[in-house]
Design a protein around this motif. Structure first.
Motif, mmCIF file in Angstrom:
data_model
loop_
_atom_site.group_PDB
_atom_site.id
_atom_site.type_symbol
_atom_site.label_atom_id
_atom_site.label_comp_id
_atom_site.label_asym_id
_atom_site.label_seq_id
_atom_site.Cartn_x
_atom_site.Cartn_y
_atom_site.Cartn_z
ATOM 1 N N ASN A 336 0.863 -1.183 0.000
ATOM 2 C CA ASN A 336 0.000 0.000 0.000
ATOM 3 C C ASN A 336 0.892 1.223 0.000
ATOM 4 O OD1 ASN A 336 -1.422 -2.099 2.175
ATOM 5 N ND2 ASN A 336 -2.752 -1.382 0.556
ATOM 6 N N PHE A 337 0.678 2.107 -0.977
ATOM 7 C CA PHE A 337 1.530 3.274 -1.120
ATOM 8 C C PHE A 337 0.953 4.473 -0.376
ATOM 9 C CE2 PHE A 337 2.568 0.719 -4.854
ATOM 10 C CZ PHE A 337 3.949 0.749 -4.833
ATOM 11 N N GLN A 342 1.971 6.825 -4.232
ATOM 12 C CA GLN A 342 1.065 6.329 -5.268
ATOM 13 C C GLN A 342 1.205 7.140 -6.552
ATOM 14 O OE1 GLN A 342 -1.186 3.478 -4.980
ATOM 15 N NE2 GLN A 342 -0.797 3.898 -7.141
ATOM 16 N N TRP A 345 4.385 5.995 -8.187
ATOM 17 C CA TRP A 345 4.235 4.652 -8.755
ATOM 18 C C TRP A 345 3.402 4.702 -10.039
ATOM 19 C CZ3 TRP A 345 6.050 0.144 -9.417
ATOM 20 C CH2 TRP A 345 5.252 -0.950 -9.753
ATOM 21 N N THR A 346 2.333 5.466 -10.046
ATOM 22 C CA THR A 346 1.514 5.604 -11.249
ATOM 23 C C THR A 346 2.328 6.218 -12.381
ATOM 24 O OG1 THR A 346 -0.493 5.851 -9.902
ATOM 25 C CG2 THR A 346 -0.591 6.623 -12.187
ATOM 26 N N THR A 392 -2.854 2.441 -10.827
ATOM 27 C CA THR A 392 -3.237 3.569 -9.970
ATOM 28 C C THR A 392 -3.634 3.132 -8.569
ATOM 29 O OG1 THR A 392 -5.515 3.420 -10.779
ATOM 30 C CG2 THR A 392 -4.016 4.907 -11.950
ATOM 31 N N GLY A 393 -3.385 1.885 -8.212
ATOM 32 C CA GLY A 393 -3.778 1.387 -6.892
ATOM 33 C C GLY A 393 -2.668 0.604 -6.242
ATOM 34 N N ASP A 394 -3.056 -0.209 -5.272
ATOM 35 C CA ASP A 394 -2.086 -1.029 -4.562
ATOM 36 C C ASP A 394 -1.465 -2.047 -5.509
ATOM 37 O OD1 ASP A 394 -2.890 0.384 -2.387
ATOM 38 O OD2 ASP A 394 -4.250 -1.167 -1.642
#
Length: 632
Positions: A336-337, A342, A345-346, A392-394
């Motif tokens: 979980n970012f 996040q 990461w995206t 765009t998520g975990d």
């Protein structure tokens, strides 16, 4: 007062406690095994590991604050094994010593830095040291052969619209989009287009300025391999084709003799382009060799050597990590970012999915022509999935995980990276021979002491001595059962220090008897009958007993908070035994005394143990009834 109710409550406590002892979730084996508490390092042996803090840049010891922060993180990782009474202490200005009771374990991983980096794979080549050819151009389609081939690590695919997952599966052993190396007999030469497609900067341009110490180490390596070898390696702009130039192969041969420590100080492009620098050397580089997220790096996976981009997502961008079973019943580490993490990461997955700027060459692309992102933990690549969507998520890290390794990686990521780099110095398996002899001697001394207390109690208090004896037995059974249950539930481990704490608490419990019984004698001397003196003596002695036990309990709490290791175990055992002694005082000692006060034996001076008080009262009464002295 109805003493039967209080005794019934005590009986219920015993029933529930020993049902947990024999039938709780952690109970296994025979009856004897279920009655065994969890024992500490000094009683059953275990493992002791010494970690030495290093600094690959200047060699100076870490600051005291960094060393303490590292100790706390390592202690959290060790406790994640589910073993309590683990002792993690600093020694000197650079060592941390870990002592873990129970079965022997490999503790070397708890000292790993656990620095997580997400790096895009820019190029790939063979890392086995075999002859390799330069990377083909986009139009080249060389035929695969039996030579060593970099294997992809799977793919990263969105799973669902709400929470896409980046999945990194194990190596598929040959499938994928990484171009296989040509056969050893083929001798292609790099074309102009291929050379143009290699936008590799020179070593000096690709790295930040280094410290003088590292520069001196590089000069030492340059002298070791020779000027010709160093010049040839510096001039490489891509992995060399040694089959096309045997003279170059001879020049670069000295790099194969370098140690992992010497390899670590070489420029990044040199580590990647020189074929005689193998994954066997790269995998054994000292910790923190590729720590700087602002620098490109070289790392290996399944025999393939990867040139990795700067890290655009790091461990501090991860909010939480946990080990889970996925839909295929395989162990994965779910990430979980944070909010900013996040976003990074995206952005990284978008950049990799679109191969922006054509940064990933043909050797680094996955089977669907997308860039791969390597998940790098310290010096090792955990997985390198191909990015098949903008995530765009975990996300999840997958690989050849089992329950233990997945939970260990999740623990390392959850508790954060160490601020100090450690090198394991020695790991010892500790036997319990000395502790076992100390335990026997301690139990023998405790038994003799308790026997003397009981003998004195019966001699001095007679019938009341049985109350002392039964109370101590009940306290001991409560403490023992609690230790067994707590060992299974919260991992409490009994050490010699904890055993000493229990023995001390029993001495405190014996003192409370003296307070009560002497108060009872005072009440009788003041003119009350033994039956009426019992409740009044209890009311007046209760406050003193509670105050004395409260002081002992507060001392145990303070000692537990400020101490570490074995002393903490002593404080916990002392506090636990003190609390249980109060339970016995209220639910057994006072009710049983109330019941004894209603018996004829209690009214007998010779049986009750109150003989020294009763005659005084009788004499005083006789004096009060006959104030006159008879004359002859």
């Amino acid at each position: 007062m109805r003493p039967g109710r209080q005794l019934a409550v005590l009986g219920l406590i015993f029933v529930v406690l020993y049902l947990l002892v024999f039938f709780s979730g952690g109970a296994s084996g025979g009856w004897k095994d279920r009655l065994e508490p969890r024992l500490g390092l000094d009683l059953v042996g275990g493992t002791r590991l010494t970690l030495e803090a290093t600094n690959s840049v200047d060699g100076k010891p870490p600051t005291a604050a960094n060393l303490e922060e590292a100790r706390q993180i390592i202690e959290s990782r060790v406790n994640a094994y589910g073993v309590a009474e683990a002792e993690v202490v600093t020694e000197g200005n650079r060592n941390i010593v870990i002592s873990l009771p129970g079965e022997n374990r490999d503790l070397t991983d708890v000292g790993s830095a656990a620095e997580l980096r997400f790096r895009k794979v820019l190029k790939a080549t063979d890392g086995s040291g075999a002859t390799v050819a330069p990377a083909p151009s986009a139009s080249a389609t060389p035929e695969p052969s039996g030579s060593a081939t970099p294997a992809p690590s799977g793919s990263a695919t969105p799973s669902g619209s709400a929470a896409p997952k980046a999945t990194a599966s194990p190596s598929t052993g040959g499938q994928g989009g990484m171009a296989p190396a040509p056969s050893a007999s083929a001798t292609p030469t790099p074309s102009a287009s291929a050379s143009a497609a290699e936008p590799t900067a020179s070593p000096s341009a690709s790295e930040e300025p280094v410290s003088q110490t590292v520069e001196e180490q590089r000069k030492a390596v340059e002298q070791k391999v020779g000027a010709d070898a160093w010049s040839a390696a510096t001039g490489l702009q891509a992995p060399a084709d040694l089959t096309a130039d045997p003279a170059l192969a001879e020049k670069l041969k000295p790099f194969g003799t370098l140690s992992p420590q010497e390899i670590a100080v070489l420029p990044v492009d040199m580590q990647f382009n020189v074929p005689t620098i193998t994954c066997a050397q790269l995998d054994k580089r000292p910790p923190a060799s590729i720590k700087d997220e602002k620098q490109k790096a070289v790392a290996c996976e399944s025999g393939a050597k990867y040139l990795l981009d700067v890290a655009k997502v790091v461990g501090t961008d991860v909010k939480n990590a946990s080990a889970q079973l996925d839909q295929a019943s395989a162990w994965v580490v779910s990430l979980n970012f944070t909010g900013k993490g996040q976003e990074r990461w995206t952005a990284l997955t978008r950049e990799s999915y679109n191969n922006e700027g054509q940064a990933c060459d043909q050797t680094a692309l996955g089977q669907d022509g997308k860039c791969r992102v390597a998940v790098v933990l310290d010096n090792e690549i955990v997985s390198s999935p191909e990015i098949q969507g903008v995530l765009t998520g975990d996300s999840q890290i997958t690989g050849n995980f089992d329950s233990k390794s997945a939970n260990q990686l999740a623990s390392q990521l959850r508790y954060g990276a160490l601020p100090v780099t450690f090198v394991p110095q020695e790991q010892q398996n500790v036997t319990a021979t000395l502790g076992d002899s100390h335990l026997k001697a301690g139990l023998l001394a405790a038994g003799i002491g308790m026997l003397l207390v009981i003998i004195y109690s019966f001699f001095y208090y007679r019938l009341l001595g049985s109350v002392i004896f039964l109370s101590l037995v009940l306290s001991g059974l409560l403490v023992f059962g609690s230790l067994v249950v707590l060992g299974r539930s919260i991992g409490f481990t009994l050490t010699l220090a904890g055993l000493a704490g229990m023995i001390v608490s029993l001495g405190v419990a014996a003192d409370s008897f003296v307070i009560y019984f002497e108060r009872l004698k005072d009440e009788i001397r003041e003119g009350r009958s033994p039956r009426s003196a019992v409740p009044r003596a209890w009311i007046r002695a209760r406050r003193t007993i509670i105050s004395a036990n409260a002081i002992t309990l507060m001392s145990a709490v303070v000692l537990y908070i400020v101490s570490v290791g074995a002393v903490k175990g002593f404080a916990f055992a002392l506090g636990l035994a003190t609390v249980l002694d109060l339970v016995v005082v209220f639910l057994f000692r006072h009710p049983i005394m109330t019941m004894f006060a209603r018996t004829r034996a209690f009214l007998s001076p010779r049986v009750s143990g109150l003989g020294r008080a009763l005659p005084v009262r009788s004499a005083e009464q006789a004096t009060a009834r006959n104030p006159r002295v008879k004359e002859a």
